[in-house]
Design a protein around this motif. Structure first.
Motif, mmCIF file in Angstrom:
data_model
loop_
_atom_site.group_PDB
_atom_site.id
_atom_site.type_symbol
_atom_site.label_atom_id
_atom_site.label_comp_id
_atom_site.label_asym_id
_atom_site.label_seq_id
_atom_site.Cartn_x
_atom_site.Cartn_y
_atom_site.Cartn_z
ATOM 1 N N ALA A 232 0.823 -1.208 0.000
ATOM 2 C CA ALA A 232 0.000 0.000 0.000
ATOM 3 C C ALA A 232 0.862 1.265 0.000
ATOM 4 C CB ALA A 232 -0.922 0.000 1.219
ATOM 5 N N GLY A 233 2.168 1.102 0.102
ATOM 6 C CA GLY A 233 3.075 2.261 0.099
ATOM 7 C C GLY A 233 2.775 3.222 1.232
ATOM 8 N N ALA A 234 2.261 2.686 2.358
ATOM 9 C CA ALA A 234 1.820 3.547 3.459
ATOM 10 C C ALA A 234 2.854 3.561 4.574
ATOM 11 C CB ALA A 234 0.488 3.041 4.003
ATOM 12 N N SER A 235 2.671 4.508 5.492
ATOM 13 C CA SER A 235 3.584 4.609 6.627
ATOM 14 C C SER A 235 3.221 3.572 7.689
ATOM 15 C CB SER A 235 3.489 6.014 7.211
ATOM 16 O OG SER A 235 4.277 6.142 8.350
ATOM 17 N N SER A 236 1.914 3.365 7.883
ATOM 18 C CA SER A 236 1.447 2.542 8.999
ATOM 19 C C SER A 236 0.347 1.594 8.540
ATOM 20 C CB SER A 236 0.930 3.447 10.119
ATOM 21 O OG SER A 236 1.983 4.253 10.604
ATOM 22 N N VAL A 237 0.034 0.645 9.414
ATOM 23 C CA VAL A 237 -1.012 -0.343 9.087
ATOM 24 C C VAL A 237 -1.987 -0.435 10.245
ATOM 25 C CG1 VAL A 237 -1.447 -2.826 8.794
ATOM 26 C CG2 VAL A 237 0.389 -1.730 7.502
ATOM 27 N N MET A 238 -3.267 -0.559 9.887
ATOM 28 C CA MET A 238 -4.324 -0.720 10.886
ATOM 29 C C MET A 238 -5.054 -2.031 10.586
ATOM 30 S SD MET A 238 -7.694 1.686 11.031
ATOM 31 C CE MET A 238 -7.135 2.988 12.121
ATOM 32 N N LEU A 239 -5.225 -2.864 11.616
ATOM 33 C CA LEU A 239 -5.892 -4.157 11.421
ATOM 34 C C LEU A 239 -7.193 -4.230 12.200
ATOM 35 C CD1 LEU A 239 -2.929 -6.667 11.846
ATOM 36 C CD2 LEU A 239 -3.831 -5.701 9.719
#
Ligand code: FNR
Length: 325
Positions: A232-239
């Motif tokens: 996702a090329g993102a800084s962080s992940v939320m599950l």
């Protein structure tokens, strides 16, 4: 500059997503123990929370509605890492709620993704996505009105261009981060997550983007969290669901069995609800009975049960002495 000191940073983090009826205090504490950096509470509607009073207990701080329902329960252990998520379509009421909770939470988030009718009919949740002026009014009011970071959680729009334009407008309000659930409001968990949209969003703003929506397709193990972040090329992940199925997914050393997780969960339920139960001796007796069945017969936690029972009975004796029923 002073305003920035000690503020929760959303870059390079893993987060427990907001989940109605799942993201309660015991679940959030478990997720933190297992390695999550940030935990979101279940969405709370401003209409029910703006008239809450604060009730401080032995182990918890409760935000209690006039009808005595506990709308939000928190404790010192999660203070620097819990994000309060609200459902709102009203900047002024949102500010009242944010001011009420700001001393006990690390950040305030606005839900802009819920597709359920109970949200959208009041102009909340994903209904906000088609009203960018309202979004700007709510987020600016919060950013200017409280000392804690403000964030929002959105779904993607039907085109990449519209999605990117919206997040650029959102960034200008001064929010600290944006969580992006990579599905459109009509899409359901069975539809694949659009990592390309999240990536385009991450490239178009300079604040941290928190990728969300990877539980069905990508995230099955701790290592997959990084795979999703990179895709996702993102800084962080939320599950959300991956953590609901087993919150020890946040554990670097590997997930625990569901049985082990349930033991830990019961300990936290006991710790964080005892103070509530002891308000009534009869409720306290019920809680002791339920715990005995769960702990002794289902989970073999006899020692834990005996210790907690002794503590609760001591409190019960104190209550009876004080004549407080
Ligand atoms: C949710 N979701 C959700 N989202 C939100 O912003 N506020 C909420 O209170 C809830 N409640 C909620 C309850 C339950 C039981 C589920 C499964 C989901 C949506 C959730 O945060 C997330 O965006 C989606 O589930 C996609 O992420 P995952 O599941 O693929 O990690």
């Amino acid at each position: 500059m002073l305003k920035m000191m000690g503020r929760l940073c959303f870059a390079h983090k893993t987060a427990l997503a907001p989940m109605v009826r799942v993201g309660t205090l015991p679940m959030r504490l478990l997720a933190l123990d297992y390695g999550a950096d940030i935990v979101y509470c279940e969405v709370r509607m401003d209409i029910y929370t703006h008239t809450c009073h604060i009730s401080v207990h032995l182990n918890t701080v409760d935000f209690v509605a006039p009808d005595e329902r506990v709308m939000f329960r928190t404790c010192s252990k999660e203070k620097g890492r819990v994000v309060f998520q609200m459902g709102t379509a009203d900047p002024e009421r949102a500010l009242v709620v944010a001011k009420l909770v700001e001393n006990d939470v690390a950040a305030v988030d606005v839900n802009m993704g819920c597709p359920k009718e109970y949200s959208t009919k009041g102009g909340m949740g994903s209904a906000l996505l088609s009203d960018p002026e309202k979004i700007e009014a709510i987020l600016s009011t919060l950013v200017n009105g409280i000392s804690k970071p403000v964030t929002c959680k959105i779904r993607i729009l039907s085109t990449l261009e519209d999605t990117v334009n919206l997040v650029k407008r959102i960034e200008k309000t001064g929010v600290a981060a944006i969580a992006v659930h990579g599905r459109m409001k009509e899409e359901r968990p069975r539809h694949p997550v659009h990592c390309d949209y999240i990536q385009a969003v991450a490239e178009s703003v300079s604040i941290p983007v928190i990728a969300n929506g990877g539980s069905s397709d990508i995230v099955k193990t701790f290592e997959d969290i990084e795979k999703f972040r990179a895709a996702a090329g993102a800084s962080s992940v939320m599950l959300a669901r991956a953590a609901m199925w087993n919150p020890s997914i946040f554990r670097q050393q590997g997930a625990l069995s569901v049985e082990e997780v349930m033991e830990d969960y019961i300990r936290y339920v006991s710790d964080t609800t005892a103070a509530y139960f002891i308000r009534s001796v009869s409720l306290l007796c019920m809680s002791v009975f339920c715990m005995s069945v769960l702990c002794s017969e289902v989970f073999g936690m006899t020692d834990f049960y005996n210790k907690t029972k002794a503590e609760l009975e001591a409190r019960k004796a104190a209550l009876q002495t004080n004549g407080d029923q």
